[in-house]
Enzyme design. Structure first.
Site, PDB file in Angstrom:
ATOM      1  N   ASP A 302       0.610  -1.516   0.010  1.00 18.67           N
ATOM      2  CA  ASP A 302      -0.136  -0.101  -0.171  1.00 18.67           C
ATOM      3  C   ASP A 302       0.972   0.730  -0.414  1.00 18.67           C
ATOM      4  O   ASP A 302       1.679   1.534   1.159  1.00 18.67           O
ATOM      5  CB  ASP A 302      -0.835  -0.325   0.786  1.00 18.67           C
ATOM      6  CG  ASP A 302      -2.432   0.823   1.184  1.00 18.67           C
ATOM      7  OD1 ASP A 302      -1.674   1.963   0.274  1.00 18.67           O
ATOM      8  OD2 ASP A 302      -2.289   1.802   2.331  1.00 18.67           O
ATOM      9  N   GLU A 336      -1.760  10.090  -0.677  1.00 13.25           N
ATOM     10  CA  GLU A 336      -3.189   9.959  -0.121  1.00 13.25           C
ATOM     11  C   GLU A 336      -3.221   9.641   0.946  1.00 13.25           C
ATOM     12  O   GLU A 336      -4.457   9.336   1.633  1.00 13.25           O
ATOM     13  CB  GLU A 336      -3.150   8.533  -1.234  1.00 13.25           C
ATOM     14  CG  GLU A 336      -4.424   7.872  -1.687  1.00 13.25           C
ATOM     15  CD  GLU A 336      -4.148   6.595  -0.711  1.00 13.25           C
ATOM     16  OE1 GLU A 336      -6.018   5.861  -0.519  1.00 13.25           O
ATOM     17  OE2 GLU A 336      -4.023   6.762   0.147  1.00 13.25           O
TER      18      GLU A 336
END
Lengths: 483, 483
Positions: A302, A336
């Site tokens: 991620d 993000e």
């Protein structure tokens, strides 16, 4: 993957998905013209070349190797750190050396939140260190920490029911994991809901189906006009331990210390690299992932892997000397994890280019062995993608699902731009997500090769095809022929 | 489960197991007398009662609940700590209150090793904290730690090959996990082998097939005439990271700090509680587990659960008012993790009673859903156990395997005393073993009930049956009829 406000949107998408999925099932027949079918099918040899090169050619294992070099070198790449900026420079410089085009960083103002040292200690009924990870944007505690009795609840409903007990307490949420989208609400708004009732701090059971004493971090936010109280996640093991102690009527006292602090905003950059279109360069297919990660683990899954699948798709096309009629743009989004900062900034500042967006892609939900593509778009988009999936047959039976799942491209999808994301066997994604276990061990070279091939093939065909994909889910099912 | 010297023994047992397994397969027919078969079968109603009471009666869920209360109250119970002695007192007092007989603690001199604080920090090629757990009996480092270049090897063979590089270095073992029995050799003797070549310290990849950034501890030992160097386990994630850095030719520098220290021996106790036999009380069936654990997690699986299956088997028989002709003895061994200290002391000091041991049981390899029983004994023992397994049919198809697997009862097995251990679906045992993840989450109430029923039923039938089981694998297949 950032998922706070998103879960509401996911519900909307899920609702639409139900309708679309039934579409997929009930209406197997697509009414594409024979010319268009033939055109799509004509890409078979080039897609075969792309697949061969990644699965058995010189690119075999490249995505895993390149990603390992990157995450081993930089480690986690948290918003506001120099290491994230160094990692961005690394990608920019390498992109230039690979011969990618229009390589540049686009500045973005980003928040800066720093975890600092943190600890939670069970003082009663017995002494025990509780592993924890503070949540992004949480405030810290006074230096001596907060020492208070704990109230353990297993739901917001129970919290409300026991409202009178909450003032002055540390609330421990021992919520059951249902799904990420549903359960993450405790991480997102657990502090606000407890603060409204007078709690001093919250400790939330990590949002995961499986744990080896593994705390997970993630973002939280405070509601307006609410006292900001410290918020951290603890392990399933400790949340259930505290639940059992509470069920036995034992008095639970915890000391929580967190140095977490918000600093003034700082600068980061979205990373852009293109293969410029040969005849309609202003029209674009985007492939993307986010370059930032949480401040734990390596950010390999991620979203190092998603970024590198996108990046290597371009490197592969460049290596094969394949240039589509439209531009293929790789974007590595910044920040993000702290609220889709980079992507939202980019999308807001490039709205004039929306009309030229052919298809937008992101990988941010794992790069396990692929099952196909998740997409958002109308029936014609679906039909074209279904035909393209057939070209991927050398990778196995690649299927379509809907909607697509990419937090950074969400605003584009909301604006009616068709998009896609990897559909993988992601059973263990939330084992690793936002933890120290998010390392190269979670990544599989073969799966990364397959996903790189899918991103390269789909982006190339859609960038080269003679028709523009229709925007808006409600738009007429009419293609505009590109010049 | 302590497994250092054991692995050699396991190989011997495995060899024997091959022969015995083929026995089991090739010679399905047992030549028990009809009288004996009828006698065993006559226990069906009582076994059914035992099973009913645990699976659907008042004992349903008891073992899990009792174990949770115990491990939540005491946490880990490491040799040499007051908490272990408090836990022993708790079991003794409860045993008396349950009406068990001959309840007492038998004093044992035990070692005292204290972990202290510990850290490992990667200094080059980049800064990173490396999660670690020092190994039992390891020496510590000087206060400032040991700072040295690391040499990463993936096997003892590679260590030997690179002998000239070792002096003054920290050796990192990145050995692949094959099986616990095979791979644990790196944890056991890795320090000695590296010290012989002049290493300053060793960091060993944790002995596990799966990790979520999970370090595992365990015991090690030093060879004679070798410099004692600090030894700790790191995660698979970090071991493979260091391997990749090494493979890229990067210089790796690590600082290792460990306060680990050995103190003078201290006292602990084996815990004994009986249901005295009604007619031949001097003859005994033993059910057991070890009460001590590592100093991490809760020691729920290793070996709280094994101890509680044994203890609850007795509590259940007491509750049902069932008393066998022979004595059934529950033993919770102390200090298993630091070298089977309690069990070896007991066995050495009770050799005169060996002739009266009918059957010895232990559970120390997990209490997952049972598949049956692992046993050690000759053909007649096997035949009797096979017939007893049929009585367990209400729990499913319970089978026999060989040899039995219990570190504490190993010396008895070596002396030819027939014994048994649980045979469970233990796929994930080594996920949790010796880690902070060894908590109640690793335990399943239904599985614990089933295992409790098995221990209660098997121990009761063997304690009550009219024949004495033959000792020694090579003994004549002749039963001695008990008076």
């Amino acid at each position: 993957m950032w998922c706070i406000k998103k879960f509401i949107f996911v519900w909307l998408l899920c609702f639409r998905s139900l309708i679309m999925s039934s579409d997929i099932k009930s209406e197997q027949t697509c009414h594409l013209s024979n010319t268009l079918i033939e055109e799509i099918d004509s890409y078979a040899p080039i897609v075969q070349r792309i697949i061969n090169e990644t699965i058995q050619g010189s690119f075999k294992g490249n995505t895993w190797q390149d990603l390992a070099i990157f995450v081993d070198k930089f480690g986690p790449r948290f918003t506001g750190t120099q290491v994230l900026e160094d990692a961005i420079d690394y990608v920019l410089n390498k992109s230039i050396s690979f011969g990618l085009e229009n390589v540049h960083g686009e500045p973005v103002t980003v928040p800066r939140w720093v975890r600092g040292s943190e600890s939670a200690t069970l003082l009663q009924p017995r002494h025990k260190d509780l592993a924890l990870l503070g949540l992004g944007y949480s405030v810290g505690t006074p230096e001596e920490g907060i020492t208070a009795n704990a109230v353990v609840v297993n739901s917001f409903k129970e919290l409300k029911k026991r409202a009178k007990e909450i003032p002055g307490k540390i609330v421990v949420y021992n919520e059951k994991f249902i799904s990420y989208g549903e359960t993450v609400e405790y991480r997102s708004s657990g502090a606000t809901r407890a603060a409204e009732l007078g709690a001093m701090a919250v400790l939330i059971r990590s949002v995961t189906p499986f744990s080896l004493y593994t705390p997970h971090t993630g973002m939280m936010s405070y509601g307006e006009n609410v006292t900001k109280i410290p918020a951290a996640c603890i392990t399933i093991e400790d949340a259930t331990l505290l639940q059992r102690m509470s069920d036995r009527g034992e008095t639970i006292v915890i000391n929580l210390k967190m140095q977490a602090r918000r600093y003034p905003d700082t600068q980061s950059r979205n990373v852009i690299a293109d293969i410029t279109g040969s005849s309609i360069p202003e029209k674009t297919v985007v492939v993307s992932g986010h370059i930032d990660s949480w401040d734990v683990g390596q950010g390999a899954m991620d979203d190092g892997a998603g970024s590198f699948v996108s990046w290597n798709a371009l490197k592969l096309l460049k290596h094969l000397g394949i240039r589509a009629r439209r531009t293929i743009r790789m974007i590595m989004w910044t920040s993000e994890e702290l609220g889709i900062i980079g992507a939202n900034y980019y999308i807001q500042n490039h709205t004039l280019e929306n009309k030229n967006l052919q298809f937008v892609m992101e990988s941010d939900t794992g790069t396990f062995i692929p099952q196909g593509l998740k997409f958002s778009g109308n029936k014609l988009v679906e039909c074209i993608l279904q035909r393209i999936m057939l070209l991927l047959a050398p990778l196995g039976n690649m299927k379509l699902d809907s909607p697509c799942d990419g937090p950074d491209i969400e605003s584009w999808i909301n604006a009616g731009i068709p998009g896609g994301s990897l559909w993988t066997r992601d059973e263990k994604y939330f084992y690793y997500h936002h933890t120290n276990a998010d390392t190269m061990l979670a990544e599989n070279p073969k799966a990364l090769d397959m996903n790189t091939a899918i991103f390269a093939a789909v982006s190339f065909v859609l960038a080269d095809i003679s028709v523009d994909l229709p925007h808006n889910y409600t738009s007429e099912n009419v293609f505009i022929k590109s010049p």
